[in-house]
Design a protein around this motif. Structure first.
Motif, PDB file in Angstrom:
ATOM      1  N   LEU A  11      54.152  35.587  37.750  1.00  0.00           N
ATOM      2  CA  LEU A  11      53.381  34.373  37.955  1.00  0.00           C
ATOM      3  C   LEU A  11      52.185  34.353  37.024  1.00  0.00           C
ATOM      4  CD1 LEU A  11      53.384  34.361  41.865  1.00  0.00           C
ATOM      5  CD2 LEU A  11      54.905  33.114  40.331  1.00  0.00           C
ATOM      6  N   ALA A  12      51.782  33.161  36.624  1.00  0.00           N
ATOM      7  CA  ALA A  12      50.677  33.034  35.667  1.00  0.00           C
ATOM      8  C   ALA A  12      49.364  33.498  36.299  1.00  0.00           C
ATOM      9  CB  ALA A  12      50.538  31.578  35.223  1.00  0.00           C
ATOM     10  N   ALA A  13      48.489  34.046  35.473  1.00  0.00           N
ATOM     11  CA  ALA A  13      47.169  34.428  35.952  1.00  0.00           C
ATOM     12  C   ALA A  13      46.369  33.188  36.307  1.00  0.00           C
ATOM     13  CB  ALA A  13      46.445  35.239  34.872  1.00  0.00           C
ATOM     14  N   GLY A  14      45.358  33.403  37.131  1.00  0.00           N
ATOM     15  CA  GLY A  14      44.546  32.277  37.580  1.00  0.00           C
ATOM     16  C   GLY A  14      43.636  31.759  36.486  1.00  0.00           C
ATOM     17  N   PRO A  15      42.859  30.721  36.804  1.00  0.00           N
ATOM     18  CA  PRO A  15      41.931  30.146  35.828  1.00  0.00           C
ATOM     19  C   PRO A  15      40.877  31.163  35.403  1.00  0.00           C
ATOM     20  CG  PRO A  15      42.240  28.701  37.741  1.00  0.00           C
ATOM     21  CD  PRO A  15      42.866  30.012  38.081  1.00  0.00           C
ATOM     22  N   GLU A  16      40.204  30.862  34.306  1.00  0.00           N
ATOM     23  CA  GLU A  16      39.156  31.751  33.831  1.00  0.00           C
ATOM     24  C   GLU A  16      37.968  31.729  34.788  1.00  0.00           C
ATOM     25  OE1 GLU A  16      38.126  30.870  29.828  1.00  0.00           O
ATOM     26  OE2 GLU A  16      40.128  31.305  29.043  1.00  0.00           O
ATOM     27  N   PRO A  17      37.106  32.779  34.736  1.00  0.00           N
ATOM     28  CA  PRO A  17      35.937  32.825  35.623  1.00  0.00           C
ATOM     29  C   PRO A  17      35.071  31.581  35.487  1.00  0.00           C
ATOM     30  CG  PRO A  17      36.275  34.950  34.568  1.00  0.00           C
ATOM     31  CD  PRO A  17      37.236  33.995  33.921  1.00  0.00           C
ATOM     32  N   LYS A  18      34.424  31.241  36.586  1.00  0.00           N
ATOM     33  CA  LYS A  18      33.591  30.046  36.655  1.00  0.00           C
ATOM     34  C   LYS A  18      32.122  30.450  36.619  1.00  0.00           C
ATOM     35  CE  LYS A  18      33.000  25.924  39.601  1.00  0.00           C
ATOM     36  NZ  LYS A  18      33.330  24.952  38.548  1.00  0.00           N
ATOM     37  N   GLY A  19      31.301  29.729  35.853  1.00  0.00           N
ATOM     38  CA  GLY A  19      29.890  30.055  35.720  1.00  0.00           C
ATOM     39  C   GLY A  19      29.018  29.355  36.743  1.00  0.00           C
ATOM     40  N   PHE A  20      28.022  30.085  37.248  1.00  0.00           N
ATOM     41  CA  PHE A  20      27.039  29.555  38.190  1.00  0.00           C
ATOM     42  C   PHE A  20      25.667  30.035  37.746  1.00  0.00           C
ATOM     43  CE2 PHE A  20      31.041  30.100  40.450  1.00  0.00           C
ATOM     44  CZ  PHE A  20      31.189  28.905  41.141  1.00  0.00           C
ATOM     45  N   ARG A  21      25.042  29.315  36.823  1.00  0.00           N
ATOM     46  CA  ARG A  21      23.756  29.704  36.249  1.00  0.00           C
ATOM     47  C   ARG A  21      23.814  31.128  35.707  1.00  0.00           C
ATOM     48  NH1 ARG A  21      19.445  26.898  40.527  1.00  0.00           N
ATOM     49  NH2 ARG A  21      20.212  24.766  40.238  1.00  0.00           N
ATOM     50  N   ASP A  22      23.130  32.094  36.353  1.00  0.00           N
ATOM     51  CA  ASP A  22      23.116  33.460  35.847  1.00  0.00           C
ATOM     52  C   ASP A  22      24.192  34.320  36.485  1.00  0.00           C
ATOM     53  OD1 ASP A  22      20.967  32.853  34.223  1.00  0.00           O
ATOM     54  OD2 ASP A  22      19.485  33.443  35.716  1.00  0.00           O
ATOM     55  N   TRP A  23      25.158  33.702  37.138  1.00  0.00           N
ATOM     56  CA  TRP A  23      26.252  34.422  37.777  1.00  0.00           C
ATOM     57  C   TRP A  23      27.588  33.826  37.350  1.00  0.00           C
ATOM     58  CZ3 TRP A  23      26.401  38.066  42.137  1.00  0.00           C
ATOM     59  CH2 TRP A  23      25.151  38.668  42.364  1.00  0.00           C
ATOM     60  N   MET A  24      28.641  34.585  37.541  1.00  0.00           N
ATOM     61  CA  MET A  24      29.991  34.087  37.323  1.00  0.00           C
ATOM     62  C   MET A  24      30.888  34.640  38.428  1.00  0.00           C
ATOM     63  SD  MET A  24      31.479  36.418  34.181  1.00  0.00           S
ATOM     64  CE  MET A  24      30.260  35.811  33.016  1.00  0.00           C
ATOM     65  N   ALA A  25      31.993  33.956  38.665  1.00  0.00           N
ATOM     66  CA  ALA A  25      32.926  34.394  39.705  1.00  0.00           C
ATOM     67  C   ALA A  25      34.339  34.014  39.309  1.00  0.00           C
ATOM     68  CB  ALA A  25      32.566  33.771  41.053  1.00  0.00           C
ATOM     69  N   GLY A  26      35.281  34.787  39.798  1.00  0.00           N
ATOM     70  CA  GLY A  26      36.685  34.503  39.526  1.00  0.00           C
ATOM     71  C   GLY A  26      37.554  35.171  40.572  1.00  0.00           C
ATOM     72  N   CYS A  27      38.781  34.677  40.706  1.00  0.00           N
ATOM     73  CA  CYS A  27      39.719  35.210  41.688  1.00  0.00           C
ATOM     74  C   CYS A  27      41.052  35.500  41.028  1.00  0.00           C
ATOM     75  CB  CYS A  27      39.929  34.228  42.843  1.00  0.00           C
ATOM     76  SG  CYS A  27      38.420  33.828  43.770  1.00  0.00           S
ATOM     77  N   SER A  28      41.767  36.454  41.579  1.00  0.00           N
ATOM     78  CA  SER A  28      43.074  36.822  41.052  1.00  0.00           C
ATOM     79  C   SER A  28      44.165  36.024  41.752  1.00  0.00           C
ATOM     80  CB  SER A  28      43.318  38.317  41.273  1.00  0.00           C
ATOM     81  OG  SER A  28      43.572  38.575  42.649  1.00  0.00           O
ATOM     82  N   ASN A  29      45.402  36.291  41.379  1.00  0.00           N
ATOM     83  CA  ASN A  29      46.549  35.641  41.994  1.00  0.00           C
ATOM     84  C   ASN A  29      46.717  36.029  43.464  1.00  0.00           C
ATOM     85  OD1 ASN A  29      47.085  38.208  40.633  1.00  0.00           O
ATOM     86  ND2 ASN A  29      49.164  38.012  41.408  1.00  0.00           N
ATOM     87  N   THR A  30      46.076  37.145  43.882  1.00  0.00           N
ATOM     88  CA  THR A  30      46.129  37.543  45.289  1.00  0.00           C
ATOM     89  C   THR A  30      44.875  37.096  46.038  1.00  0.00           C
ATOM     90  OG1 THR A  30      45.143  39.709  44.837  1.00  0.00           O
ATOM     91  CG2 THR A  30      47.553  39.555  44.743  1.00  0.00           C
ATOM     92  N   TRP A  31      44.085  36.218  45.415  1.00  0.00           N
ATOM     93  CA  TRP A  31      42.855  35.672  45.982  1.00  0.00           C
ATOM     94  C   TRP A  31      41.778  36.733  46.198  1.00  0.00           C
ATOM     95  CZ3 TRP A  31      45.114  32.203  50.468  1.00  0.00           C
ATOM     96  CH2 TRP A  31      45.925  31.202  49.901  1.00  0.00           C
ATOM     97  N   SER A  32      41.907  37.846  45.544  1.00  0.00           N
ATOM     98  CA  SER A  32      40.819  38.814  45.551  1.00  0.00           C
ATOM     99  C   SER A  32      39.777  38.307  44.564  1.00  0.00           C
ATOM    100  CB  SER A  32      41.328  40.191  45.123  1.00  0.00           C
ATOM    101  OG  SER A  32      40.271  41.134  45.126  1.00  0.00           O
ATOM    102  N   CYS A  33      38.541  38.182  45.025  1.00  0.00           N
ATOM    103  CA  CYS A  33      37.524  37.499  44.220  1.00  0.00           C
ATOM    104  C   CYS A  33      36.365  38.423  43.873  1.00  0.00           C
ATOM    105  CB  CYS A  33      36.994  36.280  44.959  1.00  0.00           C
ATOM    106  SG  CYS A  33      38.257  35.030  45.333  1.00  0.00           S
ATOM    107  N   THR A  34      35.759  38.167  42.731  1.00  0.00           N
ATOM    108  CA  THR A  34      34.637  38.955  42.240  1.00  0.00           C
ATOM    109  C   THR A  34      33.528  38.036  41.770  1.00  0.00           C
ATOM    110  OG1 THR A  34      36.145  40.701  41.475  1.00  0.00           O
ATOM    111  CG2 THR A  34      33.921  40.695  40.556  1.00  0.00           C
ATOM    112  N   ALA A  35      32.290  38.385  42.130  1.00  0.00           N
ATOM    113  CA  ALA A  35      31.104  37.685  41.629  1.00  0.00           C
ATOM    114  C   ALA A  35      30.258  38.684  40.855  1.00  0.00           C
ATOM    115  CB  ALA A  35      30.304  37.079  42.769  1.00  0.00           C
ATOM    116  N   LEU A  36      29.773  38.279  39.692  1.00  0.00           N
ATOM    117  CA  LEU A  36      28.978  39.144  38.824  1.00  0.00           C
ATOM    118  C   LEU A  36      27.713  38.434  38.380  1.00  0.00           C
ATOM    119  CD1 LEU A  36      31.550  40.667  36.297  1.00  0.00           C
ATOM    120  CD2 LEU A  36      30.017  41.995  37.745  1.00  0.00           C
ATOM    121  N   SER A  37      26.599  39.164  38.395  1.00  0.00           N
ATOM    122  CA  SER A  37      25.405  38.630  37.744  1.00  0.00           C
ATOM    123  C   SER A  37      25.510  38.937  36.258  1.00  0.00           C
ATOM    124  CB  SER A  37      24.142  39.268  38.332  1.00  0.00           C
ATOM    125  OG  SER A  37      24.093  40.651  38.035  1.00  0.00           O
ATOM    126  N   VAL A  38      25.023  38.048  35.431  1.00  0.00           N
ATOM    127  CA  VAL A  38      25.078  38.232  33.979  1.00  0.00           C
ATOM    128  C   VAL A  38      23.741  38.811  33.521  1.00  0.00           C
ATOM    129  CG1 VAL A  38      25.401  37.117  31.747  1.00  0.00           C
ATOM    130  CG2 VAL A  38      26.656  36.288  33.743  1.00  0.00           C
TER     131      VAL A  38
END
Length: 344
Positions: A11-38
């Motif tokens: 199955l195709a990978a999910g969309p690219e990470p999404k930006g939120f000001r000084d943070w970004m977040a993204g989720c995998s195909n299993t809906w495991s999600c990560t948020a990172l400060s930049v």
């Protein structure tokens, strides 16, 4: 069907990470999600927060603070403050684990809950230790965590990170696709491998002289492997830079280079979909791993892998980091994961 074996392309990978000001977040195909400060640019000590949460009712969030600096001796503990107020309450020092130039502070469940609650109003996390100071911006943190709640179906539930409610129903985590990797079963001598790669390179040059750079430095890395009694995988090095090499992969049947077919890699960002940056094939596992560096220190770019499944190469994993700010590749946001098994 959960856990089913994917017979063709994964199955195709999910969309690219999404930006939120000084943070970004993204989720995998299993809906495991990560948020990172930049991290900030041109800072003496790189500092960032990484929150990860698996999907499903039992998915518990983890939170870690990373510090990277040029210290002779890493700190044993750090003091944290949120907008000048000691964190955790009482101002106890947070223990540090260190590996070379990377130090980590792991938050306990109660500390995670307290931090998320405080982050609703706080603007920055300050870090201090003898000879060390750093800051992490919290601008965008709440929006990133709220987005994760939404992706995982937690809004207005008791397990939400931000928008809590009385709901108790949370969607289960999708099972990771199972990929049956087939190790290369044939054999090619070094002489035959080089001869097949040279013949294919000559054929490709006749089709399109500009498709693959032709020089001593690139051709010496060309090679081939027998996937089975009929098909061979050929890797041609098409460009060679300071820290990146572009490798084009082809399938050749019965040595007929005139009918060679390019491998199709679903997440390749190259114009030619059979090209991977720093792609390496392991015939013992049937897998190709790659690491496209955005710059030499490898703190940005994309990495992932594919597995030979008998009909083509299926995606096994993909993660990326679009910001070159000192974030180690182990902390990049995963957009696709799978369970890889070796076919018997």
């Amino acid at each position: 069907m959960p856990g089913q074996v994917i017979p063709g392309q994964a199955l195709a990978a999910g969309p690219e990470p999404k930006g939120f000001r000084d943070w970004m977040a993204g989720c995998s195909n299993t809906w495991s999600c990560t948020a990172l400060s930049v991290p900030g640019d041109a800072v003496e000590t790189t500092a960032y927060l990484r929150l990860e949460r698996p999907a499903g009712p039992d998915g518990a969030a983890s939170l870690v603070l990373r510090l990277r600096g040029e210290w002779k001796k890493p700190p044993m503990a750090v003091q944290l403050k949120l907008d000048g107020a000691a964190f955790p309450a009482g101002g106890k020092a947070m223990p540090v684990t260190a590996d070379s130039d990377l130090a980590s502070v792991t938050f306990q469940p109660a500390e995670i809950a307290a931090f998320i609650e405080a982050a609703r109003k706080a603007t920055k996390l300050s870090v201090a230790a003898p000879g060390l100071s750093a800051e992490v911006s919290l601008s965008g943190a709440v929006a990133a965590l709220l987005w994760i709640d939404e992706q995982q179906g937690r809004l207005n539930s008791t397990s939400a990170l931000i928008r809590k409610g009385s709901g108790t129903s949370v969607p289960p985590a999708p099972a990771a696709p199972v990929i049956l990797a087939k190790p290369a079963s044939g054999s090619l001598s070094d002489k035959d491998s080089k001869a097949l790669a040279a013949a294919l390179r000559k054929q490709i040059a006749q089709r399109d002289p500009d498709q693959c750079e032709d020089g001593e430095l690139t051709t010496k890395h060309d090679t081939a492997w027998s996937l089975d009694g009929k098909r061979s995988l050929v890797s041609l090095t098409c460009s060679l830079g300071a820290y990146n090499a572009s490798n084009a992969f082809w399938i050749v049947e019965n040595g007929a280079v005139a009918t060679a077919k390019p491998v199709s890699f679903t997440r390749s960002d190259e114009s030619e979909k059979n090209v991977l940056v720093n792609g390496e094939f392991d015939p013992k596992t049937g897998r190709i791993d790659y690491f496209a560096r955005g710059r030499g220190i490898g703190d940005c770019g994309a990495m992932g892998g594919y597995a030979w499944i008998g009909t083509g190469f299926a995606l096994t994993g993909f993660s990326m980091m679009g910001e070159c700010r000192g974030i180690g590749s182990d902390d990049w946001i995963t957009l696709f994961s799978s369970e890889v098994r070796t076919a018997k």
